[in-house]
Write a protein that holds these residues in place. Structure first.
Motif, PDB file in Angstrom:
ATOM      1  N   VAL A 128       0.842  -1.193   0.000  1.00 37.77           N
ATOM      2  CA  VAL A 128       0.000   0.000   0.000  1.00 37.77           C
ATOM      3  C   VAL A 128       0.882   1.250   0.000  1.00 37.77           C
ATOM      4  O   VAL A 128       1.968   1.251   0.578  1.00 37.77           O
ATOM      5  CB  VAL A 128      -0.956  -0.008   1.216  1.00 37.77           C
ATOM      6  N   ALA A 129       0.422   2.294  -0.678  1.00 35.82           N
ATOM      7  CA  ALA A 129       1.175   3.549  -0.741  1.00 35.82           C
ATOM      8  C   ALA A 129       0.690   4.508   0.342  1.00 35.82           C
ATOM      9  O   ALA A 129      -0.377   4.313   0.937  1.00 35.82           O
ATOM     10  CB  ALA A 129       1.016   4.192  -2.122  1.00 35.82           C
ATOM     11  N   ALA A 130       1.458   5.549   0.581  1.00 35.66           N
ATOM     12  CA  ALA A 130       1.106   6.535   1.601  1.00 35.66           C
ATOM     13  C   ALA A 130      -0.257   7.135   1.309  1.00 35.66           C
ATOM     14  O   ALA A 130      -0.534   7.547   0.179  1.00 35.66           O
ATOM     15  CB  ALA A 130       2.165   7.636   1.649  1.00 35.66           C
ATOM     16  N   ALA A 131      -1.122   7.175   2.310  1.00 35.66           N
ATOM     17  CA  ALA A 131      -2.463   7.771   2.244  1.00 35.66           C
ATOM     18  C   ALA A 131      -3.425   7.005   1.343  1.00 35.66           C
ATOM     19  O   ALA A 131      -4.566   7.427   1.154  1.00 35.66           O
ATOM     20  CB  ALA A 131      -2.397   9.229   1.803  1.00 35.66           C
ATOM     21  N   GLU A 132      -3.002   5.857   0.809  1.00 31.35           N
ATOM     22  CA  GLU A 132      -3.877   5.068  -0.055  1.00 31.35           C
ATOM     23  C   GLU A 132      -4.895   4.304   0.793  1.00 31.35           C
ATOM     24  O   GLU A 132      -4.592   3.867   1.905  1.00 31.35           O
ATOM     25  CB  GLU A 132      -3.043   4.083  -0.875  1.00 31.35           C
ATOM     26  N   GLU A 133      -6.096   4.140   0.275  1.00 27.40           N
ATOM     27  CA  GLU A 133      -7.150   3.423   0.991  1.00 27.40           C
ATOM     28  C   GLU A 133      -6.897   1.915   0.917  1.00 27.40           C
ATOM     29  O   GLU A 133      -6.547   1.386  -0.136  1.00 27.40           O
ATOM     30  CB  GLU A 133      -8.515   3.750   0.390  1.00 27.40           C
ATOM     31  N   TYR A 134      -7.076   1.231   2.046  1.00 27.88           N
ATOM     32  CA  TYR A 134      -6.922  -0.219   2.051  1.00 27.88           C
ATOM     33  C   TYR A 134      -8.075  -0.864   1.280  1.00 27.88           C
ATOM     34  O   TYR A 134      -9.244  -0.572   1.564  1.00 27.88           O
ATOM     35  CB  TYR A 134      -6.924  -0.759   3.483  1.00 27.88           C
ATOM     36  N   PRO A 135      -7.795  -1.744   0.317  1.00 28.62           N
ATOM     37  CA  PRO A 135      -8.868  -2.378  -0.456  1.00 28.62           C
ATOM     38  C   PRO A 135      -9.856  -3.161   0.405  1.00 28.62           C
ATOM     39  O   PRO A 135     -11.047  -3.219   0.109  1.00 28.62           O
ATOM     40  CB  PRO A 135      -8.109  -3.319  -1.404  1.00 28.62           C
ATOM     41  N   ASP A 136      -9.353  -3.760   1.499  1.00 22.53           N
ATOM     42  CA  ASP A 136     -10.217  -4.570   2.361  1.00 22.53           C
ATOM     43  C   ASP A 136     -10.761  -3.794   3.557  1.00 22.53           C
ATOM     44  O   ASP A 136     -11.403  -4.363   4.434  1.00 22.53           O
ATOM     45  CB  ASP A 136      -9.450  -5.800   2.860  1.00 22.53           C
ATOM     46  N   GLU A 137     -10.481  -2.491   3.604  1.00 18.14           N
ATOM     47  CA  GLU A 137     -10.948  -1.680   4.734  1.00 18.14           C
ATOM     48  C   GLU A 137     -11.316  -0.284   4.241  1.00 18.14           C
ATOM     49  O   GLU A 137     -10.605   0.688   4.471  1.00 18.14           O
ATOM     50  CB  GLU A 137      -9.847  -1.595   5.792  1.00 18.14           C
ATOM     51  N   PRO A 138     -12.457  -0.199   3.517  1.00 20.93           N
ATOM     52  CA  PRO A 138     -12.877   1.088   2.946  1.00 20.93           C
ATOM     53  C   PRO A 138     -12.946   2.191   4.000  1.00 20.93           C
ATOM     54  O   PRO A 138     -13.412   1.973   5.119  1.00 20.93           O
ATOM     55  CB  PRO A 138     -14.264   0.778   2.378  1.00 20.93           C
ATOM     56  N   GLY A 139     -12.445   3.360   3.646  1.00 20.12           N
ATOM     57  CA  GLY A 139     -12.461   4.487   4.570  1.00 20.12           C
ATOM     58  C   GLY A 139     -11.222   4.580   5.436  1.00 20.12           C
ATOM     59  O   GLY A 139     -11.004   5.597   6.097  1.00 20.12           O
ATOM     60  N   SER A 140     -10.398   3.522   5.439  1.00 21.23           N
ATOM     61  CA  SER A 140      -9.174   3.524   6.233  1.00 21.23           C
ATOM     62  C   SER A 140      -7.986   3.735   5.298  1.00 21.23           C
ATOM     63  O   SER A 140      -7.804   2.993   4.331  1.00 21.23           O
ATOM     64  CB  SER A 140      -9.013   2.198   6.981  1.00 21.23           C
ATOM     65  N   HIS A 141      -7.189   4.748   5.582  1.00 16.68           N
ATOM     66  CA  HIS A 141      -6.080   5.107   4.701  1.00 16.68           C
ATOM     67  C   HIS A 141      -4.738   4.820   5.373  1.00 16.68           C
ATOM     68  O   HIS A 141      -4.588   5.001   6.585  1.00 16.68           O
ATOM     69  CB  HIS A 141      -6.168   6.584   4.313  1.00 16.68           C
TER      70      HIS A 141
END
Length: 244
Positions: A128-141
């Motif tokens: 995951v990149a900086a500030a990118e949203e987790y695919p399995d955790e919408p809304g969590s960056h």
């Protein structure tokens, strides 16, 4: 947990965890000493509420462990609830001047920047990149931090070769790995399902102990670590460029 304001005989140093002029690590240590005590249970939410207005309170609490503080969670003490922690041992008194740096390893800004740039501003564990949203955790960056190839408490050093970029979620998870999360057979089954080209890429990553990034991925990692306003500007610039 003790009631606030109840004086303790050992509090002869006059230090109070409510004193905001003290560092967060010291305030957390004093709060655990005065309000929890050895054998007491508490939650992260209670720590955050007590030492409010301070960034990364959880990390400051973890920074006590290399100084001899033993704080257990439900993974190594099954009687605890998932949100509970247990103060098993108070280590070195980090509120005293001679112990302020106990267990800490200073990472220079130059080293931190070097590691982030080397790793393309992306988590070496999940990608995951900086500030990118987790695919399995919408809304969590994702928030990037530095992890250690060899855990601090095991004596690892703090040079660029000893550090790797991790997102905060992976950093926390790795601290509690027990070795039974995934076994060799489970990983091998997934390797066998990969196409031949992907297997070769995976082997190359294994040989280098790092995921080789394409130029596009490297730019993506750099882009994600920029403030939102600058990301928007770059997005518009690239859109205009492609329309020419």
């Amino acid at each position: 947990m003790r009631e606030l304001g109840v004086p303790l005989e050992r509090d002869l140093d006059g230090l109070d965890w409510r004193d905001e002029s003290l560092g967060a690590r010291i305030r957390v240590a004093l709060w655990l000493r005065d309000e929890v005590g050895v054998g007491g249970t508490f939650t992260k939410q209670q720590v955050r509420a007590a030492v409010s207005g301070t960034e990364q309170v959880d990390r400051r609490m973890r920074d006590l462990r290399p100084a001899g503080w033993e704080i257990r969670n439900y993974r190594d003490k099954p009687s605890l609830r998932p949100d509970e922690l247990f103060l098993e041992r108070i280590g070195r008194p980090v509120w005293e001047k001679e112990h302020r740096a106990a267990g800490l390893r200073q990472i220079s800004a130059r080293t931190r920047r070097q590691v982030y740039e080397r790793d393309g501003h992306m988590c070496r564990r999940c990608g995951v990149a900086a500030a990118e949203e987790y695919p399995d955790e919408p809304g969590s960056h994702a928030r990037l931090t530095l992890g250690h190839v060899r855990p601090h408490r095991s004596g690892g050093a703090a040079g660029p070769e000893d550090l790797l970029t991790e997102c905060a979620r992976c950093n926390e998870t790795v601290r509690h790995l027990t070795g039974v999360q995934m076994d060799r057979e489970q990983v091998w089954d997934r390797i066998e399902q990969l196409p031949g080209k992907d297997r070769k890429n995976l082997l190359a990553w294994m040989m280098h102990d790092a995921r080789e990034q394409t130029p596009t991925e490297r730019v993506w990692g750099m882009y994600r670590q920029l403030p939102a306003e600058l990301r928007e500007q770059l997005k518009r610039d690239l859109y205009d460029l492609l329309r020419r």
